[in-house]
Design an enzyme around this catalytic site. Structure first.
Site, short mmCIF file in Angstrom:
data_model
loop_
_atom_site.label_atom_id
_atom_site.label_comp_id
_atom_site.label_asym_id
_atom_site.label_seq_id
_atom_site.Cartn_x
_atom_site.Cartn_y
_atom_site.Cartn_z
N ASP A 52 -39.12 -27.96 -29.33
CA ASP A 52 -38.48 -27.01 -27.95
C ASP A 52 -37.99 -26.22 -28.92
O ASP A 52 -36.35 -27.37 -29.17
CB ASP A 52 -38.63 -27.16 -26.70
N TYR A 110 -38.54 -39.76 -32.17
CA TYR A 110 -37.52 -38.72 -31.42
C TYR A 110 -36.57 -39.77 -30.48
O TYR A 110 -36.90 -41.07 -30.78
CB TYR A 110 -38.19 -38.64 -30.68
#
Lengths: 249, 249
Positions: A52, A110
């Site tokens: 994003d 992540y």
């Protein structure tokens, strides 16, 4: 034609995310424009997946095809000379022509960075949480996320995929100097999944949810029962994993 | 009126240095505007000294006078709410009315950060030196800088002060992960002195100068004999020292 697999690092602060879109500059767009400049024709870049706006990467993986007579190491140097300094190529390897940066992914890691105190230098790279957090309770909550679950409660409600079952292999909360790092390794993650899990863990850490509420949230399969979506700028795509058979040639 | 001493941290990337000047936004100007907003009248801010454009600070010290009925801790919170997030107040203390952030300085520590590899996140915070450096020779060279010397060869030629004698108490080269840190503690430093010393040490490290050339450079008292001025964005004003008698009340 040869296929190159590159591992790239980027500071997502100035970008509207990884994937090309009508509004705003994206990572993919900048890399494609740079490769087009080198090749004198358009070059399509495939990434392991999207990140994003404002989300960072330490190890995003991309692939592209080239007819240039250039060694992978020289490609690293050439790209780092031409790319803006908030996108860096860390590694480049020649791979078999059937390597697919997106479809061959077998896992991703992540990391989400939280700072406990004001820091001018970390303002775009970690999220400031000034209130007290109970790390033991958060760690307990994280154990319920590990394993294979339907993560419908932890993704954007309108997520277009039917299959919301994912496997989290590892979930860890690390104290590193003045910062906290949430580390998640899994088969793959749904849209906004890490940010919703972390936002929910913030609420667990401040006592708004109990650790065991995570189990109820998973069972509910309803985005409305989980916590808020944590801000993008603490999140890093850390590493992308591929099968051994897909190693460079 | 009460006098407040604040320790501030800033990312100098977006600023034309510390001190107010006709062109470009400066740290002093932004802090003064923020205090004026709180006080509803102009507030003069005195810093321990200047930092150049793109130079950072972990511990710049400022003072100002206030008639507001506010505790020093609340001043920290109020300023951090109103200031842009690349300038942070780390600490605030009430001091005696004769405390002077600039004239009372008895020493300063600067650090200069060098990275050995590409890093998108450190692009504004350290300087990339990709070539090999002989750290032992550089450390040897640094020993000649320690002590009381005329540093005319290591300051901007047009420096307006007559007295170019300064004392360096400590000079150290630290390896920290992928980075190198030059640490200098001294009585005070001339304009661009750290950046010229570091630029010269780069040349020592790559063999363009011998370590003992530093002694000859000091003796020459001529800016032309030393090396280049290292870039600003690796430099941090790390700490400013005051006499014990000037501690907060």
């Amino acid at each position: 034609m040869r296929r190159f697999k590159c591992t790239i690092q980027y500071d997502g602060t100035g970008y509207s995310g990884y994937q090309v879109q009508p509004n705003g500059v994206t990572i993919q767009e900048v890399v494609e424009k740079t490769l087009a400049r080198m090749h004198k024709h358009p070059v399509k870049v495939i990434g392991s997946g999207r990140t994003d706006a404002r989300v960072h990467a330490q190890g995003q993986v991309i692939h592209f095809d080239t007819e240039l007579a250039i060694a992978p190491d020289s490609m690293v140097k050439a790209l780092n000379t031409l790319l803006p300094d908030d996108i860096r190529v860390r590694d480049c390897k020649e791979v078999a022509s059937d390597f697919e940066a997106r479809y061959d992914v077998v896992g991703k890691e992540y990391r989400y960075f939280v700072r406990r105190t004001e820091d001018a230098f970390r303002r775009h790279q970690s999220v400031l949480i000034p209130y007290a957090l109970d790390l033991d309770v958060m760690r307990q909550a994280m154990t319920y996320l590990v394993g294979t679950h339907d993560f419908s409660s932890f993704c954007v409600a309108k997520t277009e995929t039917d299959n919301r079952i994912r496997t989290i292999y590892e979930a860890e909360l690390i104290e590193y100097g003045e910062e906290l790092i949430f580390r998640f390794k899994g088969s793959g993650f749904l849209y906004n999944q890490i940010r919703i899990m972390v936002g929910t863990l913030f609420d667990v850490g401040r006592g708004r949810f109990a650790a065991t509420d995570i189990k109820k949230m998973l069972a509910a399969k309803d985005r409305n029962v989980a916590g808020v979506t944590a801000p993008p700028h603490g999140l890093y795509l850390w590493e992308v994993f591929y099968p051994e058979s897909k190693k460079g040639i």
